[in-house]
Design a protein around this motif. Structure first.
Motif: not given
Length: 168
Positions: A138-145
């Motif tokens: 969740l954190v990784g995809v949010a930061v990448a997005s």
């Protein structure tokens, strides 16, 4: 036959090609694409974490322990695989293999970008001494997005490229 131009004839009405008079297509804001692809990445990440938990754990460990090595291998892959696919195109037998390889490489790049986001999320969560693969996703995809939606030229793309390289 000959063509005769009649000066008194005029064409009127809406222009078919959109230079005026026709309905306009609404513009879609850039954040809509970021949300869509973020949700698609979350879905793929969930499938990867459920279907291959051991592989996911090993990739996260390798990516967080040796991120430069992971990025180096990723860079070699991003450069080497397309060269190999172009060389395969030079032979008749290699043409269908190259096309299939191109499709497989595209899917691999998407999977690697999701794994890279998980690695980023795990690294960020480790700073708070918290370890959870779902939270890392969740954190990784949010930061990448969010990085992809940044209005600053090249920054978002560069961040996403580094995430991809680490995931490869």
């Amino acid at each position: 036959g000959t063509v005769t131009r009649q000066e008194s004839v005029q064409v009127s009405g809406p222009d078919v090609f959109g230079s005026g008079g026709g309905p306009s297509v609404p513009e879609i804001p850039g954040w809509v694409g970021s949300v869509y692809f973020g949700l698609a990445d979350l879905l793929l990440g969930a499938v990867l974490l459920i279907a291959a938990p051991t592989v996911s754990r090993r990739l996260v460990e390798t990516g967080t322990d040796r991120p430069l090595r992971s990025a180096g291998v990723g860079l070699l892959s991003v450069v080497g695989v397309p060269i190999l696919l172009v060389v395969l195109l030079l032979t008749v037998v290699g043409i269908p293999l190259s096309i299939a390889g191109l499709v497989a490489f595209g899917v691999l790049l998407w999977i690697a970008s999701v794994y890279g986001a998980i690695i980023l999320g795990a690294g960020a969560l480790s700073l708070a001494d918290y370890e959870n693969r779902w939270a890392a996703l969740l954190v990784g995809v949010a930061v990448a997005s969010v990085a992809g939606a940044l209005p600053i030229p090249l920054v978002g793309g560069l961040v996403q490229f580094v995430i991809l390289l680490v995931g490869l």
